[in-house]
Enzyme design. Structure first.
Site, PDB file in Angstrom:
ATOM      1  N   CYS A 259      -1.647  -0.296   8.663  1.00  5.94           N
ATOM      2  CA  CYS A 259      -1.549  -1.456   7.702  1.00  5.94           C
ATOM      3  C   CYS A 259       0.186  -0.673   8.321  1.00  5.94           C
ATOM      4  CB  CYS A 259      -2.402  -0.981   6.007  1.00  5.94           C
ATOM      5  SG  CYS A 259      -1.351   0.459   6.203  1.00  5.94           S
TER       6      CYS A 259
ATOM      7  N   ARG B  21      -3.584   1.079   2.752  1.00  3.12           N
ATOM      8  CA  ARG B  21      -4.981   0.263   3.080  1.00  3.12           C
ATOM      9  C   ARG B  21      -6.131   0.803   4.138  1.00  3.12           C
ATOM     10  NH1 ARG B  21      -1.220  -4.830   3.944  1.00  3.12           N
ATOM     11  NH2 ARG B  21       0.072  -3.662   4.068  1.00  3.12           N
TER      12      ARG B  21
ATOM     13  N   ASP C 292      -0.788  -4.821  -0.296  1.00  2.00           N
ATOM     14  CA  ASP C 292      -0.406  -3.573  -0.462  1.00  2.00           C
ATOM     15  C   ASP C 292       0.066  -3.705  -1.606  1.00  2.00           C
ATOM     16  OD1 ASP C 292       0.810  -1.478  -0.072  1.00  2.00           O
ATOM     17  OD2 ASP C 292       2.202  -2.277   1.256  1.00  2.00           O
TER      18      ASP C 292
END
Length: 163
Positions: free
Chosen positions: A13, A19, A132
């Site tokens: 990420c 994440r 996100d």
């Protein structure tokens, strides 16, 4: 023909604090429950190195812990010179992560290793990315975990024919 093949997975990420470390923890749990720990290994990294050396975001750790996931990985930046060689699949969380990874690919073989996490979803197919949660509220962290649980199950199913 080889009897057993191992697969190495790298989840990516932006900063490697929400994440991708969550994807690593969820996938490790899915792998362990399936008895595949000797065949699949996971790691995570970020496109940027701003958080290198840090633990996962404290809010993400709290939400993950509620579901019995322990986010123990330490943030690091993606290293194209070694990561493309070390990992079989490099799994981006969103379209920008995919573009950033593709821009660092050295050749066609590297490009073929790059996949998107949500491509493995079955329940949450309408989500094209893992959003996100960093600047949002608690619901964003829960959504990330919902998507990752779904995608990790799908990813294991995908890999089952290859290990």
């Amino acid at each position: 023909m080889e009897n057993e093949m191992t697969k190495t997975l790298l989840f990516v990420c932006l900063g490697n604090i929400c994440r991708s470390p969550s994807a690593e923890a969820v996938m490790n749990t899915v792998i362990e429950k399936a008895g595949k720990s000797s065949y699949i290994t996971c790691d995570s990294a970020g496109i940027i190195g701003h958080h290198e050396g840090e633990r996962a975001d404290s809010r993400m750790r709290v939400h993950a812990a509620r579901r019995s996931y322990d986010l123990i990985s330490i943030s690091r930046q993606f290293r194209s010179k070694t990561d493309f060689d070390k990992f079989d699949l490099i799994i981006g969380m969103d379209d920008q992560n995919i573009k950033d990874l593709q821009s660092q690919a050295r050749n066609e073989a590297d490009l073929k290793k790059i996949v998107k996490m949500t491509d493995y979803c079955s329940k949450y197919k309408h989500y094209k990315t893992v959003p996100d949660p960093y600047y949002g509220g608690e619901a964003g962290f829960e959504l990330v975990l919902d998507l990752l649980e779904d995608a990790c199950d799908g990813l294991l199913n995908h890999l089952n024919g290859k290990i």
